[in-house]
Design an enzyme around this catalytic site. Sequence first.
Site, PDB file in Angstrom:
ATOM      1  N   ASN A 135      15.693  15.643 -69.768  1.00 56.32           N
ATOM      2  CA  ASN A 135      14.803  15.704 -68.597  1.00 56.32           C
ATOM      3  C   ASN A 135      15.531  15.315 -67.304  1.00 56.32           C
ATOM      4  O   ASN A 135      14.900  15.142 -66.261  1.00 56.32           O
ATOM      5  CB  ASN A 135      13.579  14.796 -68.816  1.00 56.32           C
ATOM      6  CG  ASN A 135      13.945  13.319 -68.918  1.00 56.32           C
ATOM      7  OD1 ASN A 135      15.114  12.952 -68.824  1.00 56.32           O
ATOM      8  ND2 ASN A 135      12.954  12.467 -69.108  1.00 56.32           N
ATOM      9  N   HIS A 137      17.314  12.499 -66.809  1.00 46.11           N
ATOM     10  CA  HIS A 137      17.477  11.065 -66.525  1.00 46.11           C
ATOM     11  C   HIS A 137      18.944  10.654 -66.634  1.00 46.11           C
ATOM     12  O   HIS A 137      19.721  11.281 -67.365  1.00 46.11           O
ATOM     13  CB  HIS A 137      16.568  10.190 -67.408  1.00 46.11           C
ATOM     14  CG  HIS A 137      16.944  10.071 -68.846  1.00 46.11           C
ATOM     15  ND1 HIS A 137      16.007   9.921 -69.846  1.00 46.11           N
ATOM     16  CD2 HIS A 137      18.142  10.048 -69.484  1.00 46.11           C
ATOM     17  CE1 HIS A 137      16.631   9.811 -71.005  1.00 46.11           C
ATOM     18  NE2 HIS A 137      17.920   9.888 -70.819  1.00 46.11           N
TER      19      HIS A 137
HETATM   20  P1  PGA Z   1      22.567  11.368 -75.835  1.00 44.65           P
HETATM   21  O1  PGA Z   1      21.697  10.604 -74.727  1.00 44.65           O
HETATM   22  O2  PGA Z   1      23.998  11.148 -75.480  1.00 44.65           O
HETATM   23  O3  PGA Z   1      22.201  10.735 -77.133  1.00 44.65           O
HETATM   24  O4  PGA Z   1      22.176  12.824 -75.750  1.00 44.65           O
HETATM   25  C1  PGA Z   1      21.992  10.793 -73.390  1.00 44.65           C
HETATM   26  C2  PGA Z   1      20.973  10.129 -72.502  1.00 44.65           C
HETATM   27  O5  PGA Z   1      19.775  10.127 -72.831  1.00 44.65           O
HETATM   28  O6  PGA Z   1      21.379   9.618 -71.439  1.00 44.65           O
END
Ligand code: PGA
Length: 240
Positions: A135, A137
Amino acid sequence: MKVRIAKNKQEFAEFAFEEMIDVIKNKPDAILGLATGSTPICLYEKMIEDHKANRTTYKDIHSFNLDEYVGLDISNDQSYVYFMNDNLFKGIDIDKNNTNFLNGMAKDVDKECARYSKLLSENEIDIQLLGIGSNGHIAFNEPGTSFDSKAHKVDLQESTIKDNSRFFESIATTPTQALTMGLSEIMKAKKVLLMANGKNKADAIYGLVKGQMTENLPASILQNHPNCVVVVDEEAGSKL
Ligand code: PGA
């Protein structure tokens, strides 16, 4: 903003490692901003490999982690303190006293966030490593977070809880709140290294690199950062 698109997993880890080691070699007492999640694990593996093979030392390095779940004790294997010990710190010679985290078990959360913000105002991060949520973030700054934000408590969005539930037994046991470094604090880092792989990150990466700068996509604030490197694989970069 520099964007590097890696052709395969090895190159993805290599590109990120090059950006990170450049800072550490030039400044053996650098302050690193570190991230958790599945994405940076390949970079941490390379840092450990390099420490063993080339004796790169972390004895004078300090670190600040981006975020922590509310309510998970550090002995919980899903807490971010546990993650960092397991995936990086136990493989290098960093002094644990030099590593900093938000305390997700703090009784007074506002006081804890103020403590972290004060530390961040006194310590300039040389390189801030970031992942990105599907999303958009960064850390746990969810869409709608003010670009002026400092460390604060967050109610995680449905999509984030769903994304994170893969690490827990079920959605019901996935934490719904976290403490996070704020966007204004991330922006103060001298260099930012954002890593993203997989097609579920393609829209967020498009928004970060080519979209409008908006609080609805927190990562887009990085368009204003003077030294930001984005390392993606071909899937995450497929919409660029
Ligand atoms: P992920 O998480 O590396 O497990 O995809 C990234 C995040 O949510 O910042």
